[in-house]
Write a protein that holds these residues in place. Structure first.
Motif, short mmCIF file in Angstrom:
data_model
loop_
_atom_site.label_atom_id
_atom_site.label_comp_id
_atom_site.label_asym_id
_atom_site.label_seq_id
_atom_site.Cartn_x
_atom_site.Cartn_y
_atom_site.Cartn_z
N VAL A 25 0.82 -1.21 0.00
CA VAL A 25 0.00 0.00 0.00
C VAL A 25 0.85 1.26 0.00
O VAL A 25 0.34 2.36 -0.23
N ASP A 26 2.13 1.12 0.29
CA ASP A 26 3.06 2.23 0.11
C ASP A 26 4.44 1.66 -0.14
O ASP A 26 4.66 0.45 -0.01
N PHE A 27 5.38 2.51 -0.51
CA PHE A 27 6.70 2.02 -0.87
C PHE A 27 7.80 2.62 0.02
O PHE A 27 8.96 2.68 -0.37
N GLU A 28 7.40 3.02 1.22
CA GLU A 28 8.35 3.40 2.25
C GLU A 28 8.44 2.32 3.32
O GLU A 28 9.53 1.92 3.72
N PRO B 185 9.68 -1.83 -7.85
CA PRO B 185 9.48 -0.43 -8.25
C PRO B 185 8.21 0.13 -7.64
O PRO B 185 7.19 -0.56 -7.55
N PRO B 186 8.25 1.39 -7.22
CA PRO B 186 7.07 1.99 -6.57
C PRO B 186 5.95 2.31 -7.56
O PRO B 186 6.19 2.50 -8.75
N HIS C 35 0.74 -4.94 3.78
CA HIS C 35 1.77 -4.16 4.47
C HIS C 35 2.56 -5.15 5.30
O HIS C 35 2.01 -5.84 6.15
N CYS C 36 3.85 -5.27 5.01
CA CYS C 36 4.62 -6.34 5.66
C CYS C 36 5.11 -5.97 7.06
O CYS C 36 5.60 -6.83 7.80
N GLY C 37 4.99 -4.69 7.45
CA GLY C 37 5.35 -4.32 8.82
C GLY C 37 6.78 -4.65 9.18
O GLY C 37 7.72 -4.33 8.46
N GLU C 38 6.95 -5.36 10.31
CA GLU C 38 8.28 -5.64 10.82
C GLU C 38 9.06 -6.63 9.96
O GLU C 38 10.27 -6.79 10.15
N PRO D 85 19.02 -0.56 2.00
CA PRO D 85 19.83 0.63 2.31
C PRO D 85 19.26 1.88 1.64
O PRO D 85 18.87 1.87 0.48
N GLY D 86 19.18 2.93 2.43
CA GLY D 86 18.67 4.19 1.90
C GLY D 86 17.18 4.38 2.09
O GLY D 86 16.67 5.49 1.90
N LEU D 87 16.48 3.30 2.45
CA LEU D 87 15.04 3.40 2.68
C LEU D 87 14.72 3.29 4.17
O LEU D 87 15.60 2.99 4.99
#
Length: 653
Positions: A65-68, A76-77, A111-114, A120-122
């Motif tokens: 549901v998001d790419f952060e 890819p987002p 949403h995969c959560g933990e 790296p970088g995210l």
């Protein structure tokens, strides 16, 4: 009413819609695949075939549901505010195909959560509690603002999917993803209003589900996927899952019952193996169905319409969801409806189509997929697929094993005149052992399916006759397909005559003693060992290398070793130097010798291609195409035999 499957093909009301039958194409692959160059062909092929298969609903799999924070791997987002972007157009192409063919189109939001892969970088992963993971990555505990942000992401994503044309969304609240992490006391150790009792642990998942319902309206289908049980010590069990389902039924149209955890997919049963019972989650869906008034779907090991009909008739579910079985045969629904259920290629749960958790295979995803029983799946050579025979040819197929039968079937379907010659008195080749092996019943069914397909076609079958260099020309072939298989490799071990060949054991079970040693810990030796163990034998598998079953598909190997650990003994790093009537002599890597006593010694040290027979046949074939397929090229798996038989037949022009 369908006379054979009256329940399976009865309509049912879901929310404000009526579903035409009770078969759902379960969520598979990720929505992000649609915009990935390497995986888009897999994605579009799968859903174009499912769209035409005759299902009530076709569901695209896990889509973050998001790419952060929500994506578990570096896919890819997708911009869920861009209604003109590549993802919108790619998904709309699939949705239109699904709906044009009469099915409802849904997509699974996750949403995969933990469990987010560290990229790296995210952003670091988030979850119900903060802690340092085993890999050293810090998981941040979610506060109220984070929870609201996740709710907003689900709503924004769902709105985007409605604009694409989806009839609804499947909200993933199982398999150890974020909503499940809040639900389970195993992962939710919060001390505030979102932890403790199930009522508290369910607050955030309910908030997400309710937010999507309020934003999307009553005419938008909401399905929620749950794990009936985590199948882990101290994990969430069916009673709590059923209670949660009761809490959400006012906001939901369908409950979708799965099992297990993505991080332990085989042993928890999320992906059922050949060692799991068919329909393994049906008792859990039955318990949920007892407490809710909305339709309940069950997934897991349902590979035949007979079982699907039985589960619905018994009231254990309202819908059956099929994932891998529709890769094995995308026409499952149509075939069952028209009474051709005996032509369905049933999934054998071998895991050729699924290599394991994606992040473990991210560098080689595009080349990993395949299907043992369906050679057209994941086959993308357009030149071969679009080829048309210029005329009907006389095709001679030598060998009635898997490769030969598949070649004969495809060649006949393309209009060729096919003669299939098998020197034994039955078709089936090496897979005849599956008629006996307890764990290979599904493989035996597939062998029988190919035999049925051969005899249903205008194929001349000659049994008990051997094609030789002297008589090959008497068949007057325009094309020859050689599929003469392989033979057990007989190693130069002192006293090898005191041992039985692995494949001979199945027809000579009365000659096997109580204490058995199997020399050779490849897939054949290990699986024979399990069969003998189940028959009451005390089995030890001896392997020279450092691990057993290295030739198994990765996910199957996990299941196989789990069974072996329970049922037999296996020892590695031991080389057999001599076989005696009462046991074997072995030596380890340090040169230490040991005598291992046994009543029966069996060797399973591989197969060798029957190349000498091939070369003799080829010596008499002049000026016509010749194809060599299956084990006579190199001893391998059923998948290779099927694929080569298919390609050979398609190449006859």
């Amino acid at each position: 009413m369908n006379k054979k499957f009256p329940n399976l093909f009865s309509p049912m009301k879901v929310g404000k819609y009526v579903y035409r039958n009770r078969i759902v194409a379960a969520p598979i692959y990720c929505g992000t695949f649609s915009i990935m160059e390497s995986l888009a062909p897999v994605f579009f092929q799968a859903f174009e075939e499912r769209a035409r298969g005759g299902y009530a609903q076709v569901t695209i799999g896990e889509t973050p549901v998001d790419f952060e924070y929500a994506n578990r791997e570096p896919f890819p987002p997708i911009d869920y505010t861009d209604m003109n972007g590549p993802a919108f157009k790619a998904l709309k192409k699939v949705v239109d195909s699904i709906k044009e063919n009469g099915a409802k189109a849904l997509i699974e939001l996750s949403h995969c959560g933990e469990s987010k892969l560290f990229i790296p970088g995210l952003k670091n992963p988030i979850g119900p509690v903060g802690y340092i993971r085993e890999d050293g990555v810090e998981v941040y505990e979610m506060d109220e603002d984070m929870m609201q942000s996740v709710c907003d992401s689900f709503v924004t994503c769902a709105k985007f999917m409605k604009e694409v044309g989806f009839d609804g969304v499947l909200i993933h609240a199982g398999h150890g993803w974020l909503l499940h992490q809040f639900l389970s006391a195993r992962t939710n150790k919060r001390k505030d209003e979102y932890g403790g009792s199930l009522e508290n642990r369910a607050k955030f998942p309910i908030k997400v589900i309710k937010s999507v319902r309020e934003a999307l309206g009553e005419d938008f289908i909401i399905e929620v996927r749950v794990s009936g049980s985590e199948c882990e010590e101290n994990g969430m069990k069916i009673d709590e899952t059923a209670e949660f389902c009761k809490m959400i039924e006012d906001y939901v149209d369908i409950i979708h019952v799965s099992v297990g955890l993505y991080r332990n997919p085989i042993l928890s049963g999320q992906f059922s193996s050949s060692f799991h019972p068919h329909g393994l989650n049906a008792d859990m869906s039955a318990k949920i169905k007892e407490v809710v008034s909305i339709p309940v779907t069950v997934v897991g090991g349902i590979t035949s319409p007979e079982l699907a009909e039985k589960l619905i008739a018994e009231g254990k579910c309202d819908f059956v969801a099929l994932a891998r079985p529709l890769t094995a045969d995308p026409q499952f629904g149509n075939k069952a409806k028209r009474g051709d259920e005996d032509d369905i290629a049933q999934c054998i749960r071998c895991f050729k189509c699924f290599p394991g958790p994606l992040e473990e295979n991210i560098d080689d995803l595009g080349s990993l997929f395949g299907c043992t029983v369906n050679p057209r799946a994941f086959f993308f050579d357009e030149k071969v697929l679009n080829s048309k025979p210029k005329q009907s040819r006389n095709v001679l197929v030598i060998g009635g094993g898997i490769a030969g039968m598949e070649a004969a079937i495809e060649a006949a379907d393309r209009g060729h005149k096919v003669t299939l010659v098998e020197k034994s008195n039955t078709l089936g080749g090496i897979l005849k052992f599956a008629d006996v092996d307890y764990y290979k019943k599904d493989l035996g069914k597939f062998k029988d399916l190919l035999i049925r397909r051969v005899y249903k076609r205008n194929i001349k079958v000659i049994l008990g006759e051997e094609v030789t260099p002297d008589n090959i020309n008497s068949y007057n072939p325009d094309v020859v397909i050689i599929a003469v298989g392989s033979s057990p490799l007989v190693p130069p071990i002192d006293g090898i005559e005191n041992a039985m060949k692995a494949l001979e054991v199945y027809n000579n079970m009365d000659k096997v003693g109580d204490n058995v040693i199997i020399v050779g810990g490849g897939l054949v030796g290990c699986e024979l060992g399990l069969h003998l163990s189940r028959d009451g034998k005390n089995v030890t598998v001896v392997e020279m290398m450092d691990q057993v079953a290295p030739d198994a598909y990765p996910m199957h190997r996990v299941a196989l070793l789990n069974e072996m650990d329970k049922m037999l003994t296996y020892r590695t790093g031991l080389r057999c130097t001599a076989i005696r009537p009462d046991g074997i002599q072995v030596v380890d890597k340090e040169g230490n010798k040991e005598f291992m006593p046994a009543d029966t010694v069996i060797y399973a040290l591989g197969m060798k291609a029957n190349r000498e027979e091939v070369e003799k046949l080829r010596s008499e074939i002049k000026n016509i195409p010749v194809f060599e397929i299956g084990d006579c090229v190199q001893a391998r798996k059923v998948y290779d035999a099927m694929r080569e038989g298919f390609v050979a037949a398609m190449s006859i022009l």
